[in-house]
Design a protein around this motif. Structure first.
Motif, PDB file in Angstrom:
ATOM      1  N   ASP A  28       0.815  -1.220   0.000  1.00 50.11           N
ATOM      2  CA  ASP A  28       0.000   0.000   0.000  1.00 50.11           C
ATOM      3  C   ASP A  28       0.853   1.278   0.000  1.00 50.11           C
ATOM      4  N   GLY A  29       2.170   1.127   0.010  1.00 49.77           N
ATOM      5  CA  GLY A  29       3.071   2.276  -0.119  1.00 49.77           C
ATOM      6  C   GLY A  29       3.516   2.880   1.190  1.00 49.77           C
ATOM      7  N   THR A  30       2.993   2.378   2.311  1.00 44.26           N
ATOM      8  CA  THR A  30       3.332   2.972   3.604  1.00 44.26           C
ATOM      9  C   THR A  30       4.363   2.122   4.357  1.00 44.26           C
ATOM     10  N   VAL A  31       5.097   2.808   5.218  1.00 42.81           N
ATOM     11  CA  VAL A  31       6.024   2.183   6.157  1.00 42.81           C
ATOM     12  C   VAL A  31       5.572   2.617   7.550  1.00 42.81           C
ATOM     13  N   LYS A  32       5.328   1.652   8.434  1.00 44.44           N
ATOM     14  CA  LYS A  32       4.792   1.997   9.752  1.00 44.44           C
ATOM     15  C   LYS A  32       5.657   1.389  10.856  1.00 44.44           C
ATOM     16  N   VAL A  33       5.818   2.163  11.928  1.00 48.61           N
ATOM     17  CA  VAL A  33       6.571   1.715  13.098  1.00 48.61           C
ATOM     18  C   VAL A  33       5.590   1.503  14.237  1.00 48.61           C
ATOM     19  N   TRP A  34       5.747   0.353  14.919  1.00 46.71           N
ATOM     20  CA  TRP A  34       4.812  -0.055  15.962  1.00 46.71           C
ATOM     21  C   TRP A  34       5.540  -0.229  17.284  1.00 46.71           C
ATOM     22  N   ASP A  35       5.029   0.426  18.328  1.00 44.74           N
ATOM     23  CA  ASP A  35       5.478   0.189  19.695  1.00 44.74           C
ATOM     24  C   ASP A  35       4.431  -0.730  20.320  1.00 44.74           C
ATOM     25  N   LEU A  36       4.856  -1.914  20.733  1.00 50.51           N
ATOM     26  CA  LEU A  36       3.897  -2.937  21.144  1.00 50.51           C
ATOM     27  C   LEU A  36       3.147  -2.587  22.408  1.00 50.51           C
ATOM     28  N   ARG A  37       3.593  -1.538  23.096  1.00 49.93           N
ATOM     29  CA  ARG A  37       2.882  -1.098  24.300  1.00 49.93           C
ATOM     30  C   ARG A  37       1.703  -0.194  23.946  1.00 49.93           C
ATOM     31  N   GLN A  38       1.643   0.229  22.673  1.00 49.41           N
ATOM     32  CA  GLN A  38       0.553   1.104  22.226  1.00 49.41           C
ATOM     33  C   GLN A  38      -0.298   0.338  21.221  1.00 49.41           C
ATOM     34  N   LYS A  39      -1.455  -0.049  21.629  1.00 51.73           N
ATOM     35  CA  LYS A  39      -2.325  -0.896  20.811  1.00 51.73           C
ATOM     36  C   LYS A  39      -2.898  -0.137  19.609  1.00 51.73           C
ATOM     37  N   ASP A  40      -2.993  -0.834  18.509  1.00 48.04           N
ATOM     38  CA  ASP A  40      -3.784  -0.445  17.337  1.00 48.04           C
ATOM     39  C   ASP A  40      -3.216   0.688  16.488  1.00 48.04           C
ATOM     40  N   MET A  41      -2.405   1.585  17.043  1.00 55.71           N
ATOM     41  CA  MET A  41      -1.939   2.743  16.278  1.00 55.71           C
ATOM     42  C   MET A  41      -0.416   2.720  16.128  1.00 55.71           C
ATOM     43  N   PRO A  42       0.074   2.951  14.907  1.00 55.46           N
ATOM     44  CA  PRO A  42       1.523   3.044  14.749  1.00 55.46           C
ATOM     45  C   PRO A  42       2.059   4.316  15.402  1.00 55.46           C
ATOM     46  N   VAL A  43       3.304   4.262  15.864  1.00 53.92           N
ATOM     47  CA  VAL A  43       3.926   5.463  16.442  1.00 53.92           C
ATOM     48  C   VAL A  43       4.549   6.323  15.358  1.00 53.92           C
ATOM     49  N   ALA A  44       4.717   5.760  14.168  1.00 59.07           N
ATOM     50  CA  ALA A  44       5.195   6.536  13.017  1.00 59.07           C
ATOM     51  C   ALA A  44       4.592   5.937  11.758  1.00 59.07           C
ATOM     52  N   ASN A  45       4.238   6.807  10.822  1.00 51.06           N
ATOM     53  CA  ASN A  45       3.614   6.381   9.575  1.00 51.06           C
ATOM     54  C   ASN A  45       4.230   7.172   8.440  1.00 51.06           C
ATOM     55  N   MET A  46       5.083   6.518   7.655  1.00 54.32           N
ATOM     56  CA  MET A  46       5.741   7.170   6.530  1.00 54.32           C
ATOM     57  C   MET A  46       4.999   6.796   5.250  1.00 54.32           C
ATOM     58  N   GLU A  47       4.315   7.766   4.677  1.00 54.44           N
ATOM     59  CA  GLU A  47       3.538   7.494   3.470  1.00 54.44           C
ATOM     60  C   GLU A  47       3.855   8.536   2.411  1.00 54.44           C
ATOM     61  N   PRO A  48       3.506   8.251   1.144  1.00 53.59           N
ATOM     62  CA  PRO A  48       3.814   9.216   0.082  1.00 53.59           C
ATOM     63  C   PRO A  48       3.162  10.572   0.358  1.00 53.59           C
ATOM     64  N   VAL A  49       3.896  11.634   0.064  1.00 53.72           N
ATOM     65  CA  VAL A  49       3.332  12.972   0.235  1.00 53.72           C
ATOM     66  C   VAL A  49       2.261  13.193  -0.828  1.00 53.72           C
ATOM     67  N   GLN A  50       1.386  14.144  -0.565  1.00 52.98           N
ATOM     68  CA  GLN A  50       0.260  14.385  -1.467  1.00 52.98           C
ATOM     69  C   GLN A  50       0.768  14.706  -2.869  1.00 52.98           C
ATOM     70  N   GLY A  51       0.196  14.031  -3.848  1.00 45.42           N
ATOM     71  CA  GLY A  51       0.602  14.243  -5.227  1.00 45.42           C
ATOM     72  C   GLY A  51       1.679  13.282  -5.692  1.00 45.42           C
ATOM     73  N   GLU A  52       2.326  12.599  -4.753  1.00 46.39           N
ATOM     74  CA  GLU A  52       3.373  11.633  -5.098  1.00 46.39           C
ATOM     75  C   GLU A  52       2.728  10.280  -5.351  1.00 46.39           C
ATOM     76  N   SER A  53       3.186   9.585  -6.393  1.00 47.48           N
ATOM     77  CA  SER A  53       2.585   8.293  -6.705  1.00 47.48           C
ATOM     78  C   SER A  53       2.947   7.264  -5.644  1.00 47.48           C
ATOM     79  N   LYS A  54       2.022   6.334  -5.417  1.00 46.51           N
ATOM     80  CA  LYS A  54       2.224   5.283  -4.424  1.00 46.51           C
ATOM     81  C   LYS A  54       3.190   4.248  -4.961  1.00 46.51           C
ATOM     82  N   ARG A  55       4.229   3.904  -4.182  1.00 45.96           N
ATOM     83  CA  ARG A  55       5.190   2.884  -4.569  1.00 45.96           C
ATOM     84  C   ARG A  55       5.062   1.689  -3.650  1.00 45.96           C
TER      85      ARG A  55
END
Length: 358
Positions: free
Chosen positions: A139-166
């Motif tokens: 889906d083009g995203t890179v996500k970092v997960w801290d296992l002590r925090q449920k359900d939500m990534p602590v970092a989400n690196m995704e394409p900037v607006q207008g940039e094609s998804k890789r």
């Protein structure tokens, strides 16, 4: 004795046929056990646990899951728990207690599409800071997960607006040498390599190697960034000297054309970070040694510091399969012990000899 006889040899110690397609294999830390992860013919996921016993492996447990499993890591767990984190074709990030694998101890719908790659840090006594996982997805995203925090990534690196998804094919942690510093490197289907600084939550560096990036790995996760190897779809790999970043030219690198087929993975020898193995689409393995230059640093005409790349030498190569070797893992405990999985539906345990002489 001639120099040729002193070269390391790669010996296939065990060959175990499989009834499914293996996508990843891992040694269970501090044990003689190994895992194979993949996709069964009926489209379900498979986790097999084997134990190495002399010249054979014994199947201890086979676990079936709803979705094919693409990747796994022990990198964010403790040596006491040794929980396995996996990414599957449904975009799910799950963590399993292999002693009671019926229900995951942690589960989150991490991505909209398949998780291609996963890495962990902060566990197993490797790297400072919190235990974290990073996932890279189609889906083009890179996500970092801290296992002590449920359900939500602590970092989400995704394409900037207008940039094609890789399609993100590979991710790796590095630079976790104290509690503040940590980076993630990601490689994409178009040849992009991006280095994300998790301390500043910014893109620290990016480059393009012109062909899809199949695998990236730092030589060690728990030291000041030293070297990074990136392998590509077109049979070439690049070694970046990560010690010095030039303001405009980035990191110095050396590249090596190995073969015409894809280099699926790179894995550094845990006991010697200057030795690494690459696995190829033609069923081959290549063992390499990185040699540092006399000086790792120089100054350009304007006085800015820039790195100097070293060289790589081939120690040994062997062809084991008619199909791609898609996964590879060194034993963290026994030097020279290695496991690999190939698309000929075979799991192989390898012994690499004479590594003390390298």
């Amino acid at each position: 004795m001639s120099a040729g006889l002193e070269r390391p040899q790669v010996v296939a110690h065990v060959q175990q046929p499989l009834s499914y397609t293996p996508f990843d294999c891992k040694w269970v830390p501090r044990s003689a056990r190994l895992l194979c992860l993949g996709s069964a013919p009926r489209g379900t996921g498979v986790i097999q646990v084997y134990e190495l016993r002399g010249a054979r492996v014994e199947l201890l447990r086979e676990i079936e899951k709803a979705k094919p499993i693409k990747c796994g890591t022990f990198g964010a767990t403790s040596l006491q728990q040794r929980y396995l984190a996996t990414g599957d074709f449904g975009g799910n990030l799950n963590i399993w207690n292999l002693e009671a694998p019926e229900i995951p101890v942690y589960s989150v719908k991490g991505h909209k599409e398949i998780i291609n790659s996963i890495d962990g840090v902060g566990g197993l006594g490797i790297g400072e800071g919190a235990p974290e996982l990073v996932t890279g997805s189609r889906d083009g995203t890179v996500k970092v997960w801290d296992l002590r925090q449920k359900d939500m990534p602590v970092a989400n690196m995704e394409p900037v607006q207008g940039e094609s998804k890789r399609d993100c094919w590979t991710v790796a942690f590095g630079n976790a040498y104290n509690r503040e510093e940590r980076v993630v490197c990601a490689g994409y289907d178009n040849g992009d390599i991006k280095l994300f600084d998790l301390k500043t939550m910014s893109l620290r560096w990016e480059t393009n190697i012109k062909n899809g990036v199949c695998s990236v790995e730092f030589d060690r996760k728990d030291v000041n960034m030293n070297k990074l190897v990136a392998t590509s779809l077109e049979g070439k790999f690049h070694v970046f000297d990560m010690r010095t970043q030039h303001p405009t030219k980035g990191f110095a690198s050396v590249s090596e054309k190995v073969q015409k087929s894809t280099i699926w993975q790179v894995r550094h020898l845990p006991q010697n970070r200057d030795v690494f193995m690459t696995s190829g689409g033609a069923g081959s393995l290549h063992l390499w040694k990185y040699e540092y230059p006399a000086q790792r640093l120089k100054k350009d005409s304007e006085g800015a510091e820039m790195g100097v790349a070293g060289s790589v030498s081939l120690l040994q190569n062997v062809t084991l399969s008619t199909q791609p070797i898609s996964s590879l893992d060194w034993s963290p405990d026994k030097k020279g012990l290695c496991v690999c999985g190939a698309f000929d539906q075979t799991l192989r345990v390898l012994i690499v000899t004479k590594l003390n002489k390298v």
